[in-house]
Design an enzyme around this catalytic site. Structure first.
Site, PDB file in Angstrom:
ATOM      1  N   ASP A 144      52.053  90.884   9.340  1.00 47.53           N
ATOM      2  CA  ASP A 144      51.644  92.248   9.670  1.00 47.53           C
ATOM      3  C   ASP A 144      51.787  92.524  11.164  1.00 47.53           C
ATOM      4  O   ASP A 144      52.058  91.628  11.952  1.00 47.53           O
ATOM      5  CB  ASP A 144      50.185  92.498   9.207  1.00 47.53           C
ATOM      6  CG  ASP A 144      49.229  91.377   9.614  1.00 47.53           C
ATOM      7  OD1 ASP A 144      49.592  90.560  10.482  1.00 47.53           O
ATOM      8  OD2 ASP A 144      48.114  91.322   9.079  1.00 47.53           O
TER       9      ASP A 144
ATOM     10  N   ASN B 261      35.665  90.569   5.473  1.00 47.01           N
ATOM     11  CA  ASN B 261      35.601  91.612   4.436  1.00 47.01           C
ATOM     12  C   ASN B 261      36.558  91.330   3.278  1.00 47.01           C
ATOM     13  O   ASN B 261      36.746  92.169   2.413  1.00 47.01           O
ATOM     14  CB  ASN B 261      35.865  93.009   5.026  1.00 47.01           C
ATOM     15  CG  ASN B 261      37.331  93.265   5.348  1.00 47.01           C
ATOM     16  OD1 ASN B 261      38.134  92.333   5.376  1.00 47.01           O
ATOM     17  ND2 ASN B 261      37.676  94.512   5.612  1.00 47.01           N
TER      18      ASN B 261
ATOM     19  N   HIS C 223      39.856  90.825   3.450  1.00 47.76           N
ATOM     20  CA  HIS C 223      41.254  91.259   3.546  1.00 47.76           C
ATOM     21  C   HIS C 223      42.186  90.086   3.841  1.00 47.76           C
ATOM     22  O   HIS C 223      41.798  89.103   4.467  1.00 47.76           O
ATOM     23  CB  HIS C 223      41.430  92.445   4.507  1.00 47.76           C
ATOM     24  CG  HIS C 223      41.520  92.145   5.971  1.00 47.76           C
ATOM     25  ND1 HIS C 223      41.024  93.003   6.927  1.00 47.76           N
ATOM     26  CD2 HIS C 223      42.069  91.124   6.659  1.00 47.76           C
ATOM     27  CE1 HIS C 223      41.273  92.514   8.123  1.00 47.76           C
ATOM     28  NE2 HIS C 223      41.904  91.365   8.001  1.00 47.76           N
TER      29      HIS C 223
ATOM     30  N   GLU D  12      43.451  95.748   3.060  1.00 50.21           N
ATOM     31  CA  GLU D  12      42.005  95.966   3.102  1.00 50.21           C
ATOM     32  C   GLU D  12      41.447  96.137   1.684  1.00 50.21           C
ATOM     33  O   GLU D  12      42.210  96.364   0.741  1.00 50.21           O
ATOM     34  CB  GLU D  12      41.702  97.233   3.927  1.00 50.21           C
ATOM     35  CG  GLU D  12      42.151  97.161   5.376  1.00 50.21           C
ATOM     36  CD  GLU D  12      41.239  96.302   6.264  1.00 50.21           C
ATOM     37  OE1 GLU D  12      40.394  95.530   5.744  1.00 50.21           O
ATOM     38  OE2 GLU D  12      41.385  96.396   7.499  1.00 50.21           O
TER      39      GLU D  12
HETATM   40  C1  GLP Z   1      43.490  90.065  11.157  1.00 49.69           C
HETATM   41  C2  GLP Z   1      44.828  89.659  10.546  1.00 49.69           C
HETATM   42  C3  GLP Z   1      44.640  88.776   9.353  1.00 49.69           C
HETATM   43  C4  GLP Z   1      43.661  87.658   9.677  1.00 49.69           C
HETATM   44  C5  GLP Z   1      42.327  88.237  10.040  1.00 49.69           C
HETATM   45  C6  GLP Z   1      41.268  87.183  10.336  1.00 49.69           C
HETATM   46  O1  GLP Z   1      42.929  91.117  10.463  1.00 49.69           O
HETATM   47  N1  GLP Z   1      45.614  90.791  10.174  1.00 49.69           N
HETATM   48  O2  GLP Z   1      45.889  88.266   8.968  1.00 49.69           O
HETATM   49  O3  GLP Z   1      43.524  86.797   8.575  1.00 49.69           O
HETATM   50  O4  GLP Z   1      42.516  89.033  11.196  1.00 49.69           O
HETATM   51  O5  GLP Z   1      41.406  86.761  11.648  1.00 49.69           O
HETATM   52  P1  GLP Z   1      40.685  85.505  12.259  1.00 49.69           P
HETATM   53  O6  GLP Z   1      41.514  84.332  11.926  1.00 49.69           O
HETATM   54  O7  GLP Z   1      40.694  85.782  13.741  1.00 49.69           O
HETATM   55  O8  GLP Z   1      39.315  85.454  11.701  1.00 49.69           O
END
Ligand code: GLP
Length: 240
Positions: free
Chosen positions: A67, A137, A139, A144
């Site tokens: 993404d 959450n 996702h 989402e």
């Molecule tokens: C962002 C990314 C996700 C990732 C999420 C959790 O939203 N788009 O791909 O899994 O953050 O991030 P973290 O690893 O910092 O908790």
């Protein structure tokens, strides 16, 4: 589903790096889907360390990121383009033309860009190994809660809590509220999936994703549908 619970974040990162490097050894032209966020930082660091120490060759790898923010210049300090360069691509010999990240630059036609992305994944022969984190959450990538399990690469509106989390990195500047993300169907089409989760803040999301009912309200629960899913969790993130 294969769930590996490791003692701590460092072991999680090393275990993930082991798995990725083994896959590259077995298939030097592996097609990888790559995540951003804090979770995979240790994995990238370990892969780069071993790439240097063992003089590995990544010149045939192909990568697609999961993404990118929309309405943000690729060169912005907080873009996923910048993250990937700094954490990984600047340190290994993957040719630039083998790297693909959704282009979320202001003014881009997100629909055309999403179609381009899907087409490139298909032309590359599909994703061999998709690495993904999960947010509190539920996702995955930027799918989402509410995302259809049939979704493909597209523009999405970010959830309020996702924007609030991102805002911590953006400081005084307004964090983006939209993104381009691989869809859940796109992700499930990968031949193997590696889920990484670390820390107590993730344990509820991991539990709902891996053990709860399949529901678009918990996008991560779609991963249960994948026949070759490996989850690497640390103790704190593991559901109890
Ligand atoms: C962002 C990314 C996700 C990732 C999420 C959790 O939203 N788009 O791909 O899994 O953050 O991030 P973290 O690893 O910092 O908790």
């Amino acid at each position: 589903m294969h769930v590996l619970v490791t003692a701590d974040y460092q072991t999680l990162s090393h275990t993930a790096a082991d798995l990725v490097l083994k896959a590259i050894r077995n298939k030097p032209d592996l097609c990888l889907a790559l995540p951003t966020g804090s979770t995979p930082l240790g994995m990238y660091e370990e892969i780069v360390r071993r790439y240097r120490d063992q003089r590995l060759d990544f010149s045939r790898l192909r990568t697609f990121n999961l993404d990118e923010y929309l309405d943000l210049a690729s060169g912005h300090l907080q873009s996923f383009h910048t993250y990937m360069s700094r954490q990984f691509f600047d340190h290994v010999n993957i040719p630039a033309e083998n790297v693909d990240i959704p282009n979320g630059t202001p003014g881009i036609d997100a629909e055309i860009e999403s179609e381009r992305y899907e087409r490139n994944i298909a032309q590359a022969g599909g994703i061999d190994l998709l690495i993904v984190g999960i947010a509190a959450n539920g996702h995955i990538a930027f799918n989402e809660p509410g995302s259809s399990f049939d979704s493909r690469t597209r523009a999405v509106e970010l959830a309020q809590e996702t924007i609030a989390n991102a805002q911590q990195q953006f400081g005084n500047e307004r964090a983006p509220s939209r993104a381009i993300t691989m869809g859940i169907r796109t992700m499930l089409e990968a031949r193997r999936v590696l889920l990484l989760a670390s820390g107590a803040a993730k344990s509820e999301a991991v539990k709902r994703a891996l053990r709860g009912p399949l529901s678009p309200n918990v996008p991560g629960s779609a991963l249960q549908l994948h026949p070759r899913l490996i989850a690497i969790l640390d103790e704190a993130a593991a559901p109890h």
